[in-house]
Design a protein around this motif. Structure first.
Motif, PDB file in Angstrom:
ATOM      1  N   GLN A 164      55.775  44.111  30.302  1.00 11.64           N
ATOM      2  CA  GLN A 164      55.549  44.749  29.061  1.00 11.64           C
ATOM      3  C   GLN A 164      54.887  46.105  29.392  1.00 11.64           C
TER       4      GLN A 164
ATOM      5  N   MET B  16      51.688  35.562  33.813  1.00 12.95           N
ATOM      6  CA  MET B  16      50.412  34.477  33.433  1.00 12.95           C
ATOM      7  C   MET B  16      50.602  33.329  34.673  1.00 12.95           C
ATOM      8  N   HIS B  17      49.079  32.976  35.044  1.00 11.42           N
ATOM      9  CA  HIS B  17      48.896  31.903  36.036  1.00 11.42           C
ATOM     10  C   HIS B  17      49.340  32.224  37.301  1.00 11.42           C
TER      11      HIS B  17
ATOM     12  N   GLY C  95      44.176  40.034  33.347  1.00  6.67           N
ATOM     13  CA  GLY C  95      44.070  39.287  34.368  1.00  6.67           C
ATOM     14  C   GLY C  95      45.242  38.708  34.962  1.00  6.67           C
ATOM     15  N   SER C  96      46.142  38.820  34.294  1.00  6.99           N
ATOM     16  CA  SER C  96      47.553  38.363  35.072  1.00  6.99           C
ATOM     17  C   SER C  96      47.823  39.280  36.305  1.00  6.99           C
TER      18      SER C  96
ATOM     19  N   LYS D 118      45.382  40.094  43.557  1.00  2.66           N
ATOM     20  CA  LYS D 118      44.430  39.473  44.305  1.00  2.66           C
ATOM     21  C   LYS D 118      45.520  38.418  45.456  1.00  2.66           C
TER      22      LYS D 118
ATOM     23  N   THR E 108      43.135  46.659  31.675  1.00  2.84           N
ATOM     24  CA  THR E 108      43.386  46.951  30.313  1.00  2.84           C
ATOM     25  C   THR E 108      43.201  45.598  29.564  1.00  2.84           C
TER      26      THR E 108
ATOM     27  N   GLY F 169      37.865  40.170  32.663  1.00  9.79           N
ATOM     28  CA  GLY F 169      36.904  40.329  33.922  1.00  9.79           C
ATOM     29  C   GLY F 169      37.289  39.808  35.237  1.00  9.79           C
ATOM     30  N   SER F 170      38.606  39.595  35.461  1.00 11.33           N
ATOM     31  CA  SER F 170      38.903  38.982  36.872  1.00 11.33           C
ATOM     32  C   SER F 170      38.747  40.034  37.948  1.00 11.33           C
TER      33      SER F 170
ATOM     34  N   THR G 174      35.514  39.549  40.112  1.00 15.17           N
ATOM     35  CA  THR G 174      35.374  38.139  40.757  1.00 15.17           C
ATOM     36  C   THR G 174      36.136  38.068  42.126  1.00 15.17           C
TER      37      THR G 174
ATOM     38  N   LEU H 102      40.565  33.358  42.555  1.00 16.03           N
ATOM     39  CA  LEU H 102      42.019  33.477  42.326  1.00 16.03           C
ATOM     40  C   LEU H 102      42.580  32.278  41.885  1.00 16.03           C
TER      41      LEU H 102
ATOM     42  N   THR I  76      45.595  50.509  23.731  1.00 11.18           N
ATOM     43  CA  THR I  76      46.750  49.866  23.114  1.00 11.18           C
ATOM     44  C   THR I  76      46.702  48.300  23.069  1.00 11.18           C
TER      45      THR I  76
ATOM     46  N   MET J  60      44.520  40.428  20.194  1.00 11.17           N
ATOM     47  CA  MET J  60      44.237  40.326  21.560  1.00 11.17           C
ATOM     48  C   MET J  60      42.907  40.948  21.784  1.00 11.17           C
TER      49      MET J  60
ATOM     50  N   LEU K 212      30.495  36.274  35.797  1.00 13.39           N
ATOM     51  CA  LEU K 212      31.412  35.216  36.461  1.00 13.39           C
ATOM     52  C   LEU K 212      31.743  35.314  37.731  1.00 13.39           C
TER      53      LEU K 212
ATOM     54  N   ALA L 201      43.504  33.583  26.763  1.00 16.10           N
ATOM     55  CA  ALA L 201      42.305  33.929  26.025  1.00 16.10           C
ATOM     56  C   ALA L 201      41.940  33.456  24.317  1.00 16.10           C
TER      57      ALA L 201
HETATM   58  P1  NAD Z   1      47.388  39.057  30.717  1.00 15.24           P
HETATM   59  O1  NAD Z   1      46.905  39.748  31.713  1.00 15.24           O
HETATM   60  O2  NAD Z   1      48.184  37.813  30.805  1.00 15.24           O
HETATM   61  O3  NAD Z   1      47.937  40.104  29.515  1.00 15.24           O
HETATM   62  C1  NAD Z   1      48.407  39.402  28.283  1.00 15.24           C
HETATM   63  C2  NAD Z   1      49.603  40.653  27.939  1.00 15.24           C
HETATM   64  O4  NAD Z   1      49.029  41.652  27.210  1.00 15.24           O
HETATM   65  C3  NAD Z   1      50.607  40.851  29.052  1.00 15.24           C
HETATM   66  O5  NAD Z   1      51.867  40.976  28.430  1.00 15.24           O
HETATM   67  C4  NAD Z   1      50.106  42.144  29.174  1.00 15.24           C
HETATM   68  O6  NAD Z   1      51.236  43.068  29.883  1.00 15.24           O
HETATM   69  C5  NAD Z   1      49.691  42.799  27.984  1.00 15.24           C
HETATM   70  N1  NAD Z   1      48.442  43.759  28.170  1.00 15.24           N
HETATM   71  C6  NAD Z   1      47.457  44.018  28.671  1.00 15.24           C
HETATM   72  N2  NAD Z   1      46.769  44.853  28.486  1.00 15.24           N
HETATM   73  C7  NAD Z   1      47.333  45.547  27.650  1.00 15.24           C
HETATM   74  C8  NAD Z   1      47.224  46.685  26.788  1.00 15.24           C
HETATM   75  N3  NAD Z   1      45.922  47.406  27.161  1.00 15.24           N
HETATM   76  N4  NAD Z   1      47.764  47.133  25.817  1.00 15.24           N
HETATM   77  C9  NAD Z   1      49.015  46.429  25.566  1.00 15.24           C
HETATM   78  N5  NAD Z   1      49.348  45.375  26.212  1.00 15.24           N
HETATM   79  C10 NAD Z   1      48.610  44.843  26.975  1.00 15.24           C
HETATM   80  O7  NAD Z   1      45.925  38.434  29.701  1.00 15.24           O
HETATM   81  P2  NAD Z   1      44.468  38.088  30.130  1.00 15.24           P
HETATM   82  O8  NAD Z   1      43.787  37.448  29.188  1.00 15.24           O
HETATM   83  O9  NAD Z   1      43.795  39.505  30.487  1.00 15.24           O
HETATM   84  O10 NAD Z   1      44.547  37.591  31.624  1.00 15.24           O
HETATM   85  C11 NAD Z   1      44.679  36.198  31.684  1.00 15.24           C
HETATM   86  C12 NAD Z   1      44.999  35.617  33.040  1.00 15.24           C
HETATM   87  O11 NAD Z   1      43.832  36.126  33.707  1.00 15.24           O
HETATM   88  C13 NAD Z   1      44.900  34.112  33.192  1.00 15.24           C
HETATM   89  O12 NAD Z   1      46.017  33.842  34.014  1.00 15.24           O
HETATM   90  C14 NAD Z   1      43.566  33.648  33.697  1.00 15.24           C
HETATM   91  O13 NAD Z   1      43.480  32.319  34.411  1.00 15.24           O
HETATM   92  C15 NAD Z   1      43.278  35.002  34.341  1.00 15.24           C
HETATM   93  N6  NAD Z   1      41.843  35.254  34.716  1.00 15.24           N
HETATM   94  C16 NAD Z   1      41.506  35.144  36.024  1.00 15.24           C
HETATM   95  C17 NAD Z   1      40.052  35.377  36.301  1.00 15.24           C
HETATM   96  C18 NAD Z   1      39.478  35.519  37.597  1.00 15.24           C
HETATM   97  O14 NAD Z   1      38.214  35.820  37.855  1.00 15.24           O
HETATM   98  N7  NAD Z   1      40.196  34.938  38.439  1.00 15.24           N
HETATM   99  C19 NAD Z   1      39.221  35.871  35.246  1.00 15.24           C
HETATM  100  C20 NAD Z   1      39.759  35.697  33.842  1.00 15.24           C
HETATM  101  C21 NAD Z   1      40.985  35.686  33.692  1.00 15.24           C
END
Ligand code: NAD
Length: 368
Positions: free
Chosen positions: A57, A82-83, A110-111, A117, A132, A136-137, A140, A143, A173, A178, A245, A269
């Motif tokens: 995306q 994701m994951h 986070g993905s 990582k 973006t 917060g990943s 930290t 992973l 964006t 979200m 975190l 989220a």
């Molecule tokens: P994500 O990274 O999966 O993003 C969700 C969707 O939004 C994706 O399609 C992405 O391309 C899109 N997107 C992201 N930023 C955008 C932007 N600015 N404009 C338009 N689209 C955008 O979602 P997330 O919630 O950031 O991350 C979730 C994942 O991160 C989970 O797998 C979770 O387990 C992991 N996570 C890990 C830690 C850690 O410390 N290890 C911490 C938090 C989350």
């Protein structure tokens, strides 16, 4: 009133008689347009060829980075999902090796950060992360990855990113729904950080300031999603909450979200956003003083109630049933979440947890 006065008195000092605090050596560059310093940051790290990572995306953003880096770009990999599935991580690691990359630049939520990582775990390549979302990943050493339908978590300094570029222009964006759920995801790190067993005065300060930043800025972002100043303030909150975190242990809330995400495939989220007020209300019975800063930040009578009202006013999703969880799954979710005993400030009692899940499923306010 009594509670408020007590909080104010406590608020004068966060002194703890004993603590151990660990901070990672992370360089943070903050500011609208900060992404344009990515080449300078590579130079400071002593690296010359970056593999740019995003999701499909966000492929256009990967192209923008590759163009900006010119010869310093080894190429792009836009398959983050994701994951963090192990198969994708291995494919991306192979691409990094084939292209002769000596660092990764992960641009996304986070993905994407998770994929960077996972590559670092396998290759020791340094990471520059450009977040973006507010997950917060990037702050930290944790992973989470999946293989064969199982999610496991690794904590290692090897996966801690070296550099973070927080650029408000890139987060504009993020669609408003979200934005709201991602902000509540970040706030969950801070809220649980307040009662973490290994908290320190520093982590508590960051948690309180991170929550305050989101309280102030999120309503302004929802009203004007492209406003750079408020977007910047939310990223500031994300940095603080993510750092919490990375420094302290999480408890019931994160465990519940992990269970619901891993076993019922609920989105990350949104699940955090819905569960947070309930998990905090549950623990407020055991540690009201430690959670009192949340009530105070929002000018409310309780921390759980404050978070519920804030989520409601930001039009966050409130019911797990709206994410597709079936009522018939709640018993199994309660069993799974109580299966492996883990530390929580209030003992995790199966019946009380089942009631918590029922309220979160139906979208009711948290039990007082
Ligand atoms: P994500 O990274 O999966 O993003 C969700 C969707 O939004 C994706 O399609 C992405 O391309 C899109 N997107 C992201 N930023 C955008 C932007 N600015 N404009 C338009 N689209 C955008 O979602 P997330 O919630 O950031 O991350 C979730 C994942 O991160 C989970 O797998 C979770 O387990 C992991 N996570 C890990 C830690 C850690 O410390 N290890 C911490 C938090 C989350």
């Amino acid at each position: 009133m009594l509670m408020r006065e007590k909080t104010r008195a406590r608020g004068m000092s966060l002194f703890q008689e004993e603590f151990v605090a660990t901070s990672a050596a992370v360089r943070v560059r903050f500011g609208a347009g900060a992404r344009r310093a990515v080449g300078d940051e590579m130079e400071a790290l002593g690296v010359r060829r970056a593999l740019v990572l995003t999701t499909a995306q966000q492929a256009a953003t990967a192209d923008e980075f590759a163009a900006m880096l010119g010869e310093r770009s080894a190429g792009t990999f836009t398959g983050a999902v994701m994951h963090t599935p192990v198969a994708v991580s291995e494919e991306a690691t192979e691409v990094a090796r084939r292209l002769g990359a000596d660092c990764v630049v992960a641009v996304g939520g986070g993905s994407t950060t998770g994929l960077g990582k996972a590559i670092a775990l396998r290759t020791d390549l340094p990471q520059i992360v450009v977040p973006t979302t507010y997950a917060g990943s990037e702050a930290t050493p944790i992973l989470g990855q999946t293989e064969g339908g199982r999610k496991t978590t690794i904590t290692s300094p090897k996966v801690q990113p070296e550099v973070i570029l927080y650029d408000a222009e890139l987060v504009r964006t993020l669609p408003v729904p979200m934005t709201v759920t991602s902000a509540l995801n970040a706030m969950a790190h801070a809220a649980e950080g307040l009662y973490a067993r290994n908290r320190s005065p520093m982590s508590t300060l960051m948690a309180i300031e991170g929550l305050r930043a989101f309280r102030d800025a999120l309503p302004r972002v929802v009203a004007e999603p492209a406003g750079l100043k408020a977007r910047g303030e939310t990223l500031y909150g994300a940095w603080l909450c993510g750092t919490v975190l990375g420094q302290v242990g999480m408890a019931l809330h994160h465990k519940l979200c992990h269970t619901l995400g891993g076993s019922f495939d609920l989105p990350h989220a949104e699940t955090h956003a819905i569960v947070l007020p309930h998990a905090i209300a549950y623990n407020e019975h055991a540690v009201p003083d430690l959670l009192a800063p949340i009530a105070e930040i929002f000018g409310a009578a309780s921390a759980g109630g404050a978070l519920h009202h804030f989520a409601m006013s930001m039009k966050a999703p409130l019911a797990l049933r709206d994410l597709g969880l079936r009522e018939a799954d709640l018993d199994r979710a309660a069993d799974l979440a109580t299966e492996n005993p883990y530390w929580n400030p209030r003992p995790v009692e199966r019946d009380a947890l089942r009631r918590l899940l029922q309220a979160a499923w139906a979208g009711e306010p948290p039990a007082a």
